[in-house]
Motif scaffolding. Structure first.
Motif, short mmCIF file in Angstrom:
data_model
loop_
_atom_site.label_atom_id
_atom_site.label_comp_id
_atom_site.label_asym_id
_atom_site.label_seq_id
_atom_site.Cartn_x
_atom_site.Cartn_y
_atom_site.Cartn_z
N ASN A 47 0.82 -1.24 0.00
CA ASN A 47 0.00 0.00 0.00
C ASN A 47 0.84 1.27 0.00
OD1 ASN A 47 -2.32 -1.48 -0.02
ND2 ASN A 47 -2.59 -1.42 2.21
N LEU B 239 12.46 9.54 -4.83
CA LEU B 239 11.37 8.79 -5.46
C LEU B 239 10.07 9.60 -5.49
CD1 LEU B 239 11.60 5.79 -6.39
CD2 LEU B 239 10.56 5.14 -4.20
N SER C 261 8.14 -2.30 2.10
CA SER C 261 7.72 -1.68 3.36
C SER C 261 8.91 -0.98 4.00
CB SER C 261 7.15 -2.72 4.32
OG SER C 261 8.17 -3.58 4.76
N ALA C 262 8.63 0.07 4.75
CA ALA C 262 9.71 0.80 5.43
C ALA C 262 9.11 1.86 6.33
CB ALA C 262 10.64 1.46 4.42
N LYS D 181 18.34 2.14 7.75
CA LYS D 181 18.29 1.49 6.44
C LYS D 181 19.59 0.74 6.16
CE LYS D 181 15.54 1.67 3.58
NZ LYS D 181 14.38 0.79 3.29
N ASP E 93 19.74 6.07 -1.01
CA ASP E 93 20.98 6.87 -1.11
C ASP E 93 21.42 7.39 0.26
OD1 ASP E 93 18.53 8.35 -1.21
OD2 ASP E 93 19.63 10.16 -1.76
N CYS F 289 0.19 -7.36 8.07
CA CYS F 289 1.15 -8.45 8.30
C CYS F 289 2.45 -7.77 8.73
CB CYS F 289 1.34 -9.28 7.03
SG CYS F 289 2.49 -10.64 7.26
N1 LIG Z 1 10.32 7.90 -0.91
C1 LIG Z 1 11.59 8.15 -1.27
O1 LIG Z 1 11.94 9.27 -1.70
C2 LIG Z 1 12.62 7.06 -1.18
C3 LIG Z 1 13.93 7.35 -1.57
C4 LIG Z 1 14.90 6.35 -1.49
C5 LIG Z 1 14.54 5.08 -1.05
N2 LIG Z 1 13.27 4.83 -0.67
C6 LIG Z 1 12.93 3.47 -0.20
O2 LIG Z 1 11.96 2.94 -1.08
C7 LIG Z 1 11.13 2.02 -0.38
C8 LIG Z 1 9.67 2.37 -0.62
O3 LIG Z 1 9.44 3.69 -0.15
P1 LIG Z 1 8.00 4.39 -0.24
O4 LIG Z 1 8.26 5.84 -0.38
O5 LIG Z 1 7.15 3.65 -1.21
O6 LIG Z 1 7.47 4.12 1.26
P2 LIG Z 1 6.03 4.36 1.86
O7 LIG Z 1 5.14 5.03 0.87
O8 LIG Z 1 6.24 4.98 3.20
O9 LIG Z 1 5.46 2.87 2.03
C9 LIG Z 1 5.94 2.00 3.01
C10 LIG Z 1 4.81 1.04 3.37
O10 LIG Z 1 5.29 0.16 4.40
C11 LIG Z 1 4.25 0.04 5.37
N3 LIG Z 1 4.77 -0.37 6.67
C12 LIG Z 1 5.33 0.43 7.63
N4 LIG Z 1 5.62 -0.31 8.71
C13 LIG Z 1 5.25 -1.59 8.45
C14 LIG Z 1 5.28 -2.80 9.19
N5 LIG Z 1 5.75 -2.84 10.45
N6 LIG Z 1 4.82 -3.94 8.62
C15 LIG Z 1 4.33 -3.90 7.34
N7 LIG Z 1 4.26 -2.79 6.59
C16 LIG Z 1 4.70 -1.64 7.14
C17 LIG Z 1 3.67 1.45 5.42
O11 LIG Z 1 2.44 1.47 6.08
P3 LIG Z 1 2.03 2.84 6.85
O12 LIG Z 1 1.96 3.91 5.83
O13 LIG Z 1 0.73 2.49 7.49
O14 LIG Z 1 3.13 3.11 7.85
C18 LIG Z 1 3.58 1.77 3.94
O15 LIG Z 1 2.38 1.26 3.36
C19 LIG Z 1 11.57 2.08 1.08
O16 LIG Z 1 12.47 1.03 1.34
C20 LIG Z 1 12.31 3.40 1.18
O17 LIG Z 1 13.28 3.38 2.21
C21 LIG Z 1 12.29 5.78 -0.73
#
Ligand SMILES: NC(=O)c1ccc[n+]([C@@H]2O[C@H](COP(=O)([O-])OP(=O)(O)OC[C@H]3O[C@@H](n4cnc5c(N)ncnc54)[C@H](OP(=O)(O)O)[C@@H]3O)[C@@H](O)[C@H]2O)c1
Length: 289
Positions: free
Chosen positions: A8, A149, A57-58, A127, A100, A33
């Motif tokens: 999600n 992202l 997830s993160a 991370k 990064d 989960c």
């Molecule tokens: N966004 C960026 O600019 C960026 C840049 C570099 C790398 N990344 C990496 O890319 C990946 C995806 O990022 P994103 O931006 O798509 O993240 P995101 O939108 O925050 O999505 C993370 C998902 O993980 C869920 N989650 C959190 N805690 C959890 C748990 N204990 N068990 C199961 N699910 C859980 C969150 O639910 P809730 O929303 O309910 O907490 C959310 O649905 C991550 O590894 C992030 O570190 C992101």
């Protein structure tokens, strides 16, 4: 079967949509989960014949992680360890997403996968620890680091800028941090390539769109493209400011461009220029964003 964890989130939804479009069967879980509970992961994985796990997830709130480092660690480090251990137990290949922010941002040429890590803040530390756990707990892993992202399913810089262009008369945007904006769809395509070729080229990889820019130039490009696409009706002045004029709880990397040589060589995956990708993204955005 493919298991998308964090389905999600911004990236998780992009990957899910791409797989649906390409008729690739998968199952997705998110917060219901809990990855911090290894027994929940083991229980879910039971009898599903899972061959691939993608961990999207993160805990991603960079500034808040300074106050909530134990919580961020439980998700980004211990949670990643739990997933890797589960993957190893059931013999599944794991794709884990990283960032990064594991680097200190003091470089001036694109970071290679083998470069030394030195996170600047809590988010990067958690991370980085997650990466180390993944490599320790399973052999069949792909760690894919990405940066800057954006995508239609989450809060991100592009959507924030589009909102602010409508609300404000002018904007200050940081000009002394360099990186590469990356559409979540680009990363989703790489993940699909890895899975469709049933790759066993395990290891660490970097994936972003191509080129480099600053947050200031990124903001200017968003405004130009959004105006041309009729998404906004007026342009406002955007002023370049230094990081010191825009303090944040977590120190941001000054330079976080990632080298794409390895994904080009190993997967023949050639990312497109960030500005061309952004322009296409904005052209298909509904007015409501
Ligand atoms: N966004 C960026 O600019 C960026 C840049 C570099 C790398 N990344 C990496 O890319 C990946 C995806 O990022 P994103 O931006 O798509 O993240 P995101 O939108 O925050 O999505 C993370 C998902 O993980 C869920 N989650 C959190 N805690 C959890 C748990 N204990 N068990 C199961 N699910 C859980 C969150 O639910 P809730 O929303 O309910 O907490 C959310 O649905 C991550 O590894 C992030 O570190 C992101």
């Amino acid at each position: 079967m493919i298991w998308i964890i964090g389905c999600n989130g911004m990236l998780g939804r992009e990957v899910s949509e791409l797989f649906q479009k390409n008729k690739i069967p998968f199952i997705g879980t998110d917060i219901e989960c809990d990855i911090t509970d290894i027994s929940a992961l083991a229980e879910f994985a039971k009898d599903k014949n899972i061959k691939w796990i993608i961990n999207c997830s993160a805990y991603t709130n960079v500034d808040k992680s300074e106050e909530e480092e134990p919580k961020a660690y439980s998700i980004n480090a211990s949670g990643a360890a739990n997933i890797a251990q589960t993957a190893s137990l059931i013999g599944a290949k794991l794709i884990h997403i990283s960032t990064d922010y594991v680097f200190n941002g003091k470089g001036n040429s694109p970071y290679k996968e083998s470069d030394a890590k030195q996170p600047l803040g809590a988010y990067g530390r958690t991370k980085s620890a997650g990466e180390d756990f993944v490599a320790e707990k399973t052999d069949k892993y792909f760690i894919i680091r990405t940066a800057w992202l954006y995508g239609k399913n989450g809060n991100n810089f592009v959507h924030t800028m589009l909102r602010l262009f409508a609300e404000k008369d002018s904007l200050n945007v940081v000009v002394d941090q360099k990186g590469t904006p990356t559409w979540a769809g680009t990363l989703a395509s790489l993940l699909m390539t890895i899975i469709q070729t049933d790759s066993d080229k395990y290891g660490i990889y970097h994936c972003t769109d191509e080129g480099e820019t600053t947050w200031f130039d990124f903001a200017c490009a968003i405004q130009e493209y959004a105006f041309d696409a009729g998404l906004i009706s007026k342009k406002i002045p955007i002023n370049p400011v230094s990081s010191s004029e825009y303090p944040t709880k977590t120190e941001r990397p000054k330079y976080s461009v990632l080298s794409k040589e390895k994904i080009k060589n190993e997967f023949s995956f050639i990312p497109r220029s960030w500005d061309a990708v952004l322009n296409d993204y904005i052209k298909v955005r509904p007015k409501s964003v």
